[in-house]
Scaffold this active site. Structure first.
Site, short mmCIF file in Angstrom:
data_model
loop_
_atom_site.label_atom_id
_atom_site.label_comp_id
_atom_site.label_asym_id
_atom_site.label_seq_id
_atom_site.Cartn_x
_atom_site.Cartn_y
_atom_site.Cartn_z
NE ARG A 44 -2.47 -0.48 3.23
CZ ARG A 44 -3.08 -0.90 4.33
NH1 ARG A 44 -4.28 -0.48 4.61
NH2 ARG A 44 -2.50 -1.74 5.16
CG HIS A 48 10.94 -20.93 9.22
ND1 HIS A 48 9.86 -20.78 10.03
CD2 HIS A 48 12.03 -20.75 10.01
CE1 HIS A 48 10.27 -20.50 11.26
NE2 HIS A 48 11.59 -20.47 11.28
CE LYS A 63 14.60 -23.23 11.96
NZ LYS A 63 15.29 -22.00 12.32
CD GLU A 74 10.46 -18.71 19.59
OE1 GLU A 74 11.00 -18.08 18.68
OE2 GLU A 74 9.23 -18.72 19.78
CG ASP A 88 3.47 -19.09 16.49
OD1 ASP A 88 3.39 -18.83 15.28
OD2 ASP A 88 4.41 -18.68 17.21
CG HIS A 107 7.75 -24.53 13.11
ND1 HIS A 107 7.58 -24.34 11.76
CD2 HIS A 107 7.76 -23.28 13.65
CE1 HIS A 107 7.48 -23.05 11.50
NE2 HIS A 107 7.59 -22.39 12.62
#
Ligand code: BG6
EC number: 1.1.1.49
Length: 507
Positions: free
Chosen positions: A62, A199, A203, A237, A256, A261
């Site tokens: 935008r 993703h 790895k 994390e 999430d 994963h």
């Protein structure tokens, strides 16, 4: 003796795989993912000589930007986040193919401008009509972007060219929404045109699970219920939710990262050897594992969720989840989740898989620990083995990439005392090459049309089937337990394993 198979493709797989004429259009180009991961990955690929000379990068957003403003943004992102050193000649070549299209997703004129930009790039850069559309946008915008691509003929593969859609997670927030999303996508794109990003599969250490298991002889014979006691998969994390309140609240840790994963890591750890490493063969084996997952009957005793409270992290005082900006102070969103599942097949019957993840935990670490049974008989005095744990093979996904084998060894001295020791493989010590970023690998694979590392519709839907009952249970029962930031999660998670006579590893 050679075991080469003349029916197999004779191509030398060690040669660099270089993308042919092509371009990438990024929707959501002003977002965090694009700045921190996608743009730097494109540069790193160019720098490694893996992109064609006329490679083109089109940003769609935008913002009132001109081509030069976009190029400047990419430049800044590359300088800040690229893995490989900045080289002016690579940059100068890359910039030739950079364009920006200004508009909103419902703006037909903008999509017409995108179409003519692509035509212009085909002529100026020789992209041959081959374009991938990367949807780095919130899920609610997927349908409109997909529909616009169709309406403006951008999904059409004409005259031998290809068009591909790359979709970032989350793929919905439960089975139903994922099915709806998949329906929208497949109304426009054929299955082989769709690349869903997880993703973690990009790895190196995750791809190495396949090498560890199937290129060696010493692990596979013991990789089953006769020898394995249980498997622990941890993705911890140390960061909080940062500026992602809008995305994270109401989604939570399990949706999430467990849905994608962690379940993918579990599938690679548990699957049978595929007939080949083709996308179909690999997906078939992963799908079998996900389809064989069984949740324990009592979800209250086999799942735990938590939410970080204020605490200390790396010597700094940090606030709790409920105090984060943009979070409803009554939020019941999980920032920690641990679940126990079984896999109903001959290899894994009776072997629990424990999956846990959390934000603001003790430190950042992702690992898969395959923990073995104790020796069936110990000829040693029990005092000699008091400090002996269980043997384990630990795949260290990140950050200290490698593999550890834990076993017992005699403590030097005149008496018999046995203690745990480790045998370590560390990437940094064994290889001089550094590992590419996951997004480098995945973007290159999209441009090459190589779908091995991309979960299929069925895998995504099966993963929601596993998670949905847990989320529904949590919805109806209580709220997440608070855990101080910088610790290893709620006590309930330790109790869950203690009930099974086990404990979490402290990585
Ligand atoms: C993303 C999650 O998929 O993975 C984030 O949405 C998480 O919440 C991130 O922080 C972690 O990725 P990595 O590669 O840093 O382990």
């Amino acid at each position: 003796m050679s075991s080469s198979n003349p029916l197999r493709d004779p191509a030398d797989r060690r040669l660099p795989r270089i993308a042919g004429p092509s371009g990438l259009v990024i929707f959501g180009v002003t977002g965090d993912l694009s700045r921190k991961k996608l743009m730097p990955a494109v540069y790193d690929l160019a720098n490694r000589g893996l992109l064609p000379p006329g490679f083109s990068l089109v940003g769609f957003a935008r913002r009132e930007w001109q081509n030069e403003d976009f190029a400047q943004e990419v430049h800044d992102a590359v300088k800040e986040h690229a893995r490989t050193p900045f080289r002016e000649e690579v940059w100068q070549q890359l910039i030739q193919g950079m364009r920006f299209v200004q508009g909103t997703f419902d703006d037909d004129d903008a999509f017409e401008r995108l179409r003519s930009t692509i035509d212009e790039l085909d002529k100026a850069q020789g992209t041959g009509g081959n374009f991938a559309f990367y949807l780095s946008v919130p899920p609610r915008s997927f349908p409109v972007v997909i529909q616009q691509l169709k309406k403006h003929g951008l999904a059409d593969q004409e005259g031998g060219s290809w068009r591909r859609a790359v979709i970032e997670k989350p793929f919905g927030h439960d089975l139903k929404s994922a099915e709806e999303l998949n329906k929208v996508v497949h109304e426009v794109f054929e299955p082989d045109q769709v690349f869903r990003i997880d993703h973690y599969l990009g790895k190196e250490t995750v791809q190495n699970i396949l090498a560890l298991r199937f290129a060696n002889t010493m692990f596979e014979p013991i990789w089953n219920r006769s020898f394995v006691d249980h498997v622990q998969i941890t993705m911890a994390e140390d960061i909080g939710i940062g500026g992602r309140a809008g995305y994270y609240d109401g989604i939570g840790a399990a949706r999430d990262v467990i849905q994608n994963h962690l379940l993918q890591l579990m599938a690679l750890t548990a699957m049978e050897e595929p007939a080949s490493f083709d996308a179909d063969a690999l997906a078939a084996e992963k799908t079998k594992v996900l389809g064989a997952v069984r949740l324990p009957k009592d979800l209250g005793r086999s799942s735990v969720r938590g939410q970080y409270a204020a605490g200390w992290q790396g010597g700094e005082k940090v606030i709790g989840y409920l105090q984060e900006e943009g979070i409803d102070p009554r939020s019941k969103t999980d920032t920690y989740a641990a679940i126990k599942v079984g896999i109903d097949n001959r290899r894994w019957a009776g072997v629990p898989f424990y999956l846990r993840t959390g934000k603001r935990l003790g430190r950042r670490v992702t690992e898969i620990a395959v923990v073995f049974q104790r020796a069936p008989h110990s000829p040693f005095d029990h005092t000699a083995t008091e400090e002996l744990g269980q043997n384990a093979v630990v795949i260290r996904v990140q950050p200290d990439e490698g593999i550890t084998v834990r076993f017992g060894s005699k403590v030097p001295g005149t008496s018999m005392e046995i203690r745990d020791v480790s045998m370590d493989f560390a990437y940094g010590e064994s290889f001089t090459e550094s590992s590419p970023e996951a997004y480098e690998r995945l973007i290159l694979d999209v441009l090459l049309g190589d779908a091995n590392l991309f979960p299929r519709t069925e895998e995504v839907e099966l993963s929601w089937k596993i998670l949905d009952p847990i989320e529904q249970y949590w919805d109806k029962h209580g709220k997440p337990a608070q855990y101080p930031s910088g610790t290893w999660g709620p006590a309930e998670a330790d109790e869950m394993l203690a009930r099974d006579g086990r404990s979490w590893r402290r990585p």
